[in-house]
Design a protein around this motif. Structure first.
Motif, mmCIF file in Angstrom:
data_model
loop_
_atom_site.group_PDB
_atom_site.id
_atom_site.type_symbol
_atom_site.label_atom_id
_atom_site.label_comp_id
_atom_site.label_asym_id
_atom_site.label_seq_id
_atom_site.Cartn_x
_atom_site.Cartn_y
_atom_site.Cartn_z
ATOM 1 N N VAL A 133 0.836 -1.195 0.000
ATOM 2 C CA VAL A 133 0.000 0.000 0.000
ATOM 3 C C VAL A 133 0.875 1.252 0.000
ATOM 4 C CG1 VAL A 133 -1.829 1.248 1.200
ATOM 5 C CG2 VAL A 133 -1.785 -1.255 1.263
ATOM 6 N N THR A 135 0.682 5.300 0.004
ATOM 7 C CA THR A 135 -0.258 6.367 0.337
ATOM 8 C C THR A 135 0.375 7.721 0.049
ATOM 9 O OG1 THR A 135 -1.252 5.012 2.089
ATOM 10 C CG2 THR A 135 -1.656 7.385 2.167
ATOM 11 N N VAL A 147 -8.917 5.464 -3.376
ATOM 12 C CA VAL A 147 -8.103 4.249 -3.472
ATOM 13 C C VAL A 147 -8.185 3.695 -4.886
ATOM 14 C CG1 VAL A 147 -7.762 1.898 -2.588
ATOM 15 C CG2 VAL A 147 -8.564 3.713 -1.041
ATOM 16 N N THR A 194 -5.952 12.761 -0.283
ATOM 17 C CA THR A 194 -5.061 11.614 -0.241
ATOM 18 C C THR A 194 -5.459 10.572 -1.280
ATOM 19 O OG1 THR A 194 -4.573 11.953 2.101
ATOM 20 C CG2 THR A 194 -4.237 9.721 1.233
ATOM 21 N N VAL A 196 -4.478 6.575 -2.520
ATOM 22 C CA VAL A 196 -3.830 5.324 -2.133
ATOM 23 C C VAL A 196 -3.714 4.422 -3.355
ATOM 24 C CG1 VAL A 196 -4.008 3.251 -0.705
ATOM 25 C CG2 VAL A 196 -4.691 5.475 0.230
#
Length: 466
Positions: A133, A135, A147, A194, A196
């Motif tokens: 992952v 980020t 995401v 954000t 991801v």
């Protein structure tokens, strides 16, 4: 505020002109049909076009071939061999992601999100499952998260065969390559929210890695406002040899998996079965990514997934997160999940030879256009309500003002109940309520936010306020 009917009609007529002059879909579908851009379509900005120009089909091909080189990436395969098995693939993906993060100025972090899956369906013994992952933390509204994922595990014809070669080029090294290429390109940029980028494991055994990741977000109270999985996005050729290299399917659930009995009762009384958060997310993708900048037609499929199958967006849907699945326009089942074999001197199986890397790069551009615009635009309005306490032939909406520092205001969108896309847009200004001289009994309405740069976020469909 209640504008006159003439004001409403003038505004909606202007919206119709705007949609007519919006950029047309770049190419027609293989069946010769073309789509008129929806009234809510957004023109790609110069910033977005520059980003899309950096997506490299050669790098995508190199990623797919590297993942294939590990022989098998079966979830139950070896995890400590440096050259073969899912462990080797995991370590290579993590190293690549960390090399991208090195260029981010500390904004991108990479973690191995790992847990022990106890024996369960298709997991005969306790098995470590690890998601990689990356980020990229937002610079303005980092609490809002989007995401994108692909699954790096693969399988042979026998889903429990952990030793035979299972190259998994299309299913799903292609999706991992999309997520990794977006991480590489975006790591050097500063999204407001954000983003991801994930390579998850355990998909072929039962969506285990994605379920773990979604639950981690749920337990932490993370505000995931959109999730896309890219699963089988490597080929534009169907099993009958026909090609459709400029269309990508986007599967979007209607009635939410997480719907409560109370919510179901409301929906049955007022409609909205075609207006789930995931359907609004899919419409948003059409708005920003079905254009000449991506070179793709986004074909939204009003279904959670294909028959008898499912992808890594489903665990997010089950936890009330908006999510959708990208998949190539027509699958070639002769190569999916097939053991590598040689017939008449030709190799068969899910091999890179059957991939179209220019197509996969365009799929990456569709994802990039959606994710970047989502991250830069205001979030989906919260608390959207349609006032039903009084019987009138008008429509009154209320919502909660967002906290984005560059928020400019809101727009009301509406359509006939029989239309699939929003057809009209009415500027509302920087307000938290608006009344439209249209009967709420006859149309569907929604609200979306606009920032000072002119970027629009996804539409919120209102719940009844009695």
């Amino acid at each position: 505020m209640r504008p006159s009917r003439r004001t409403v009609l003038t505004a909606t007529a202007a919206a119709g002109v705007a949609s007519a002059t919006a950029p047309a879909t770049a190419v027609a579908a293989a069946d010769g049909t073309t789509d008129r851009p929806p009234a809510t379509a957004q023109r790609p900005s110069r910033e977005l076009r520059a980003l899309l120009g950096e997506i490299d089909p050669d790098r995508i091909e190199a990623t797919v071939r590297k993942l294939v080189s590990f022989g098998t990436r079966h979830t139950l395969s070896t995890q400590d061999d440096p050259a073969r098995g899912i462990g080797a693939a995991r370590d290579w993906i993590a190293a690549e992601m960390r090399s991208y993060a090195a260029a981010s100025g500390g904004r991108m972090t990479v973690e191995l999100q790992s847990y022990i899956q106890e024996p369960a369906s298709r997991i005969p013994v306790a098995t470590r499952i690890t998601n990689v992952v990356a980020t990229l933390r937002g610079s303005v509204t980092p609490e809002r998260v989007y995401v994108v994922s692909g699954h790096y595990d693969s399988r042979a014809s026998d889903v429990m065969d952990a030793t035979s070669d299972a190259p998994g080029a299309d299913d799903d090294a292609s999706g991992v390559a999309v997520a990794m290429e977006l991480a590489r390109v975006m790591a050097r940029r500063r999204p407001a929210s954000t983003i991801v980028f994930a390579a998850v494991a355990g998909e072929e055994q039962g969506l285990y890695g994605a379920a773990y990741m979604a639950q981690q977000y749920k337990d932490a109270g993370t505000d995931v406002q959109g999730m896309f999985t890219n699963d089988i996005v490597g080929s534009s050729t169907a099993d009958d040899g026909t090609r459709d290299p400029y269309t990508i399917r986007l599967f979007a659930e209607g009635v939410p998996s997480s719907e409560t009995p109370e919510q179901a009762a409301v929906r049955r009384s007022v409609g909205g079965e075609n207006d789930s958060p995931s359907r609004q997310l899919a419409r948003f993708v059409r708005d920003v990514a079905d254009n000449d900048a991506t070179g793709m037609r986004v074909r939204v499929i009003y279904r959670r997934d294909r028959y008898r199958r499912g992808g890594d967006h489903i665990p997010f849907l089950e936890r009330a997160y908006p999510a959708a699945r990208f998949t190539e326009p027509a699958e070639d089942f002769a190569h999916q999940h097939q053991d590598v074999r040689v017939e008449d001197g030709k190799r068969y199986g899910d091999l890179p030879e059957f991939c179209d890397f220019a197509f996969t790069a365009r799929v990456a551009k569709v994802n990039a256009a959606a994710l970047w615009t989502l991250a830069q635009a205001p979030g989906t309005p919260r608390g959207a309500k349609i006032v039903t306490s009084t019987l009138t032939n008008a429509t009154e909406l209320t919502w909660t003002r967002g906290g984005e520092p560059d928020l400019a205001g809101y727009e009301i969108v509406w359509r006939e109940t029989t239309d699939a896309e929003w057809t009209h847009v009415i500027p509302a200004g920087d307000v938290t309520s608006y009344e439209v001289d249209l009967s709420k009994d006859n149309v569907f309405v929604g609200v979306r936010a606009v920032n000072r740069a002119g970027l629009r976020g996804p539409v919120a469909f209102p719940a009844p306020q009695t």
